[in-house]
Design a protein around this motif. Structure first.
Motif: not given
Length: 245
Positions: A69, A74, A76, A92, A94-96, A162-163
């Motif tokens: 990050l 970016n 997944y 925290k 941003n793991s999916i 972003e995601l």
């Protein structure tokens, strides 16, 4: 879907590879068995998805995700691990998804499906898809909190994918849009914007200077803001060719 695997146990890595190879939409573009190796290879491979183990010989998968990050990448992130106690930390960064060993093919398949569903939703979101013209001026519609804002292209420094959304950076604020980066690229290529990375579109008129980084990449510095953007290797070459330098 380009997938990268970070797993230090050979048998576990091979098992995950077998599962992923059964999914037709997946292409495995690399693998690593340590934190350092992962960071070096992921930046080169630029995957769409990274499967991460938590415990690595020289650090943790959390460290890898955080550094990814920080470098402006970016993908997944899917954690595939035997340690359930790191789930909160994982989300925290941003793991999916967070799947626990011993996982089955269905767990891996469901993680990929979750990502595909998110991507499909992004493609199906209806929104203003063109610039708005008011007299002789053109504006880009973006969101800020509950408001719709119209930005002039010349006020935008860069646009970042972003995601689930796209961030539009001006001198004083960040705005959001549901449009994908390629849509902005098509709208703004005649306005001096250039795609320097799969996740970044920059306004060339806002650039203060560029410095050479590792692997012939470029770090872009802007007039008026402290943010920097690092190009991909291909993006740097394309930008040099475009500028004739």
């Amino acid at each position: 879907m380009r997938v990268f695997i970070v797993e230090d146990e050979y048998l576990a890595r091979e098992r995950l590879k077998r599962f992923l190879q059964k999914i037709h939409s997946v292409e495995i573009v690399g693998e690593a068995e340590s934190k350092q190796q992962a960071l070096e290879k992921i930046e080169k491979a630029e995957p769409d998805v990274v499967f991460l183990d938590v415990k690595l010989p020289d650090g943790t998968g959390i460290d890898v995700a955080r550094e990814i990050l920080n470098r402006g990448l970016n993908p997944y992130i899917v954690f595939a691990t035997a340690y359930g106690e790191y789930a909160l930390e994982a989300f925290k960064v941003n793991s999916i998804d967070y799947i626990l060993k011993p996982y089955e093919f269905s767990d891996v398949e469901n993680a990929i499906k979750k990502i595909e569903n998110l991507e499909n939703k992004r493609l199906n979101i209806t929104n203003v898809s063109t610039m708005v013209q008011v007299e002789n001026d053109f504006f880009i519609p973006v969101k800020h909190l509950s408001k719709l804002i119209l930005l002039k292209p010349e006020d935008i420094y860069y646009i970042k994918a972003e995601l689930s959304e796209t961030i539009v950076r001006t001198k004083d604020n960040e705005y959001f849009s549901n449009k994908k980066l390629y849509e902005f690229e098509n709208m703004l290529k005649s306005k001096g914007f250039f795609r320097v990375h799969k996740s970044y579109l920059v306004n060339l008129s806002k650039i203060k200077e560029m410095k050479v980084a590792e692997q012939s990449k470029l770090v872009i510095y802007f007039n008026g803001i402290n943010d920097t953007v690092k190009t991909s290797r291909d993006g740097a070459k394309a930008l040099r060719d475009y500028l004739g330098v």
